[in-house]
Scaffold this motif. Structure first.
Motif, short mmCIF file in Angstrom:
data_model
loop_
_atom_site.label_atom_id
_atom_site.label_comp_id
_atom_site.label_asym_id
_atom_site.label_seq_id
_atom_site.Cartn_x
_atom_site.Cartn_y
_atom_site.Cartn_z
N VAL A 1 8.74 11.40 3.96
CA VAL A 1 8.16 10.79 5.15
C VAL A 1 7.75 9.35 4.82
N PRO A 2 8.49 8.34 5.33
CA PRO A 2 8.22 6.94 4.97
C PRO A 2 7.19 6.32 5.92
N CYS A 3 5.94 6.34 5.56
CA CYS A 3 4.93 5.85 6.50
C CYS A 3 3.94 4.88 5.88
N ASP A 4 4.16 4.44 4.65
CA ASP A 4 3.24 3.51 4.02
C ASP A 4 3.15 2.19 4.77
N SER A 5 4.27 1.77 5.38
CA SER A 5 4.31 0.48 6.06
C SER A 5 4.16 0.61 7.57
N LEU A 6 3.93 1.82 8.06
CA LEU A 6 3.83 2.05 9.49
C LEU A 6 2.56 1.41 10.04
N VAL A 7 2.69 0.60 11.10
CA VAL A 7 1.52 -0.05 11.70
C VAL A 7 1.22 0.48 13.09
N GLU A 8 2.19 1.13 13.73
CA GLU A 8 1.96 1.69 15.07
C GLU A 8 2.65 3.04 15.18
N LEU A 9 1.91 4.03 15.66
CA LEU A 9 2.44 5.38 15.78
C LEU A 9 2.09 5.94 17.16
N SER A 10 3.11 6.33 17.91
CA SER A 10 2.92 6.91 19.23
C SER A 10 3.61 8.27 19.28
N LEU A 11 2.83 9.32 19.52
CA LEU A 11 3.35 10.68 19.55
C LEU A 11 3.08 11.29 20.92
N GLY A 12 4.11 11.86 21.53
CA GLY A 12 3.95 12.46 22.85
C GLY A 12 4.50 13.87 22.91
N ASN A 13 3.69 14.79 23.48
CA ASN A 13 4.11 16.18 23.70
C ASN A 13 4.61 16.85 22.43
N CYS A 14 3.87 16.68 21.37
CA CYS A 14 4.24 17.27 20.09
C CYS A 14 3.29 18.42 19.74
N ILE A 15 3.85 19.43 19.11
CA ILE A 15 3.03 20.50 18.54
C ILE A 15 3.00 20.28 17.04
N ILE A 16 1.82 20.06 16.52
CA ILE A 16 1.67 19.67 15.12
C ILE A 16 1.17 20.86 14.31
N ALA A 17 2.01 21.32 13.41
CA ALA A 17 1.66 22.46 12.56
C ALA A 17 0.89 21.97 11.34
N PRO A 18 -0.16 22.67 10.94
CA PRO A 18 -0.96 22.25 9.78
C PRO A 18 -0.11 22.11 8.53
N GLY A 19 -0.23 20.94 7.87
CA GLY A 19 0.43 20.74 6.60
C GLY A 19 1.91 20.47 6.65
N ARG A 20 2.48 20.32 7.85
CA ARG A 20 3.92 20.11 7.97
C ARG A 20 4.21 18.92 8.86
N GLY A 21 5.40 18.35 8.70
CA GLY A 21 5.92 17.33 9.61
C GLY A 21 4.93 16.25 9.98
N ASN B 1 -0.82 10.00 5.92
CA ASN B 1 -0.29 9.04 4.95
C ASN B 1 -0.04 7.66 5.52
N CYS B 2 -0.66 7.33 6.64
CA CYS B 2 -0.43 6.03 7.28
C CYS B 2 -1.55 5.07 6.92
N LYS B 3 -1.55 4.60 5.71
CA LYS B 3 -2.69 3.80 5.24
C LYS B 3 -2.75 2.41 5.87
N ASN B 4 -1.63 1.92 6.41
CA ASN B 4 -1.62 0.59 7.03
C ASN B 4 -1.56 0.64 8.56
N LEU B 5 -1.81 1.81 9.11
CA LEU B 5 -1.72 1.99 10.55
C LEU B 5 -2.76 1.14 11.28
N GLU B 6 -2.33 0.49 12.37
CA GLU B 6 -3.23 -0.31 13.19
C GLU B 6 -3.41 0.27 14.59
N LYS B 7 -2.36 0.94 15.10
CA LYS B 7 -2.44 1.50 16.45
C LYS B 7 -1.98 2.96 16.43
N LEU B 8 -2.79 3.83 17.04
CA LEU B 8 -2.45 5.25 17.12
C LEU B 8 -2.57 5.72 18.56
N HIS B 9 -1.50 6.33 19.07
CA HIS B 9 -1.50 6.88 20.42
C HIS B 9 -1.01 8.32 20.36
#
Length: 252
Positions: A17-37, A44-52
């Motif tokens: 999962v390449p997310c070290d450089s991710l600055v914006e993340l938008s997730l819609g209608n997702c089912i998030i399972a603990p510890g997966r995906g 792991n988004c240490k440089n994230l600036e925007k979360l939706h």
């Protein structure tokens, strides 16, 4: 990155999962399972600036806490969450966000400028998620410039009173916030930095609550939409620029 379907994401190996450089993340209608995906992405988004997060079922307090502990540059958070009525229908997933998430955001997000909460179903509002005190605590500790609350039934006149000490708040949007009355609205003139106020489908506010703003030159922009007890005459002169619309079909 924008994701609208969790199926492909759930197949991602954790290590890929390449997310070290991710600055914006938008997730819609997702089912998030603990510890997966997606849960791995959030953590792991240490440089994230925007979360939706829009109707992402399964996001837990631990996911948000892990995110904000690493993402020290978060400037914008937008959460549209399922209501208490919707959650039981989704495969018995009972995970929900609570004040623990808000407390972690307040503690770690020293650069947060925009915060938005929306509950998906106003007919069945969430009573066991965020509390008024949790929201107030976040606003008091973060330099929030823009606050948007949609179907947040716990926000009331006490919340408006707390915003009188929000030194950085410039934009306030209230949608379907039925516990806010004229008593809370008249406090807007005491908000230190507020320049934009947007009200939509709020039943408790009337022309009386607008009167302290008329001729005060406090607001640059006032937007009032579909508030049945507020008239065009009542908002005249309440801001440098005023937008007024009234379509009450939503009430029937």
């Amino acid at each position: 990155m924008k994701v609208y379907d969790q199926l492909d994401v759930e197949r991602w190996p954790k290590q890929l999962v390449p997310c070290d450089s991710l600055v914006e993340l938008s997730l819609g209608n997702c089912i998030i399972a603990p510890g997966r995906g997606l849960a791995c992405v959030l953590r792991n988004c240490k440089n994230l600036e925007k979360l939706h997060l829009d109707m992402c079922t399964g996001v837990s307090d631990s996911d948000i806490i892990a995110l904000v502990q690493k993402a020290k540059h978060l400037r914008s958070i937008s959460l549209r969450v399922p209501s208490d009525f919707t959650l039981p229908l989704l495969n018995n997933i009972t995970l929900r966000l609570t004040d623990e998430s808000l407390s972690a955001i307040a503690q770690h997000c020293s650069k947060l400028e925009s915060f938005k909460i929306s509950f998906s179903d106003g007919e069945f509002p969430s009573l066991f998620s965020f509390t008024l005190q949790g929201i107030i605590n976040l606003i008091q500790k973060c330099p929030v410039r823009e606050l948007s609350l949609d179907h947040v039934c716990v926000f009331n006149d006490m919340g408006m009173e707390a915003l009188c000490s929000a030194q950085n708040l410039e934009i306030l949007e209230l949608v379907h916030c039925q516990e806010v009355s004229d008593e809370g609205l008249i406090l807007v003139s005491q908000f230190p930095s507020l320049s934009v106020l947007k009200l939509s489908k709020c039943l408790g506010v009337t022309d009386d609550g607008m009167r302290p703003l008329v001729g005060s030159h406090k607001l640059e922009l006032l937007v009032v939409e579909d508030c049945p007890q507020v008239s065009r005459r009542g908002v005249h002169g309440a801001a440098t620029s005023v937008s007024f619309k009234q379509d009450l079909s939503w009430m029937y």
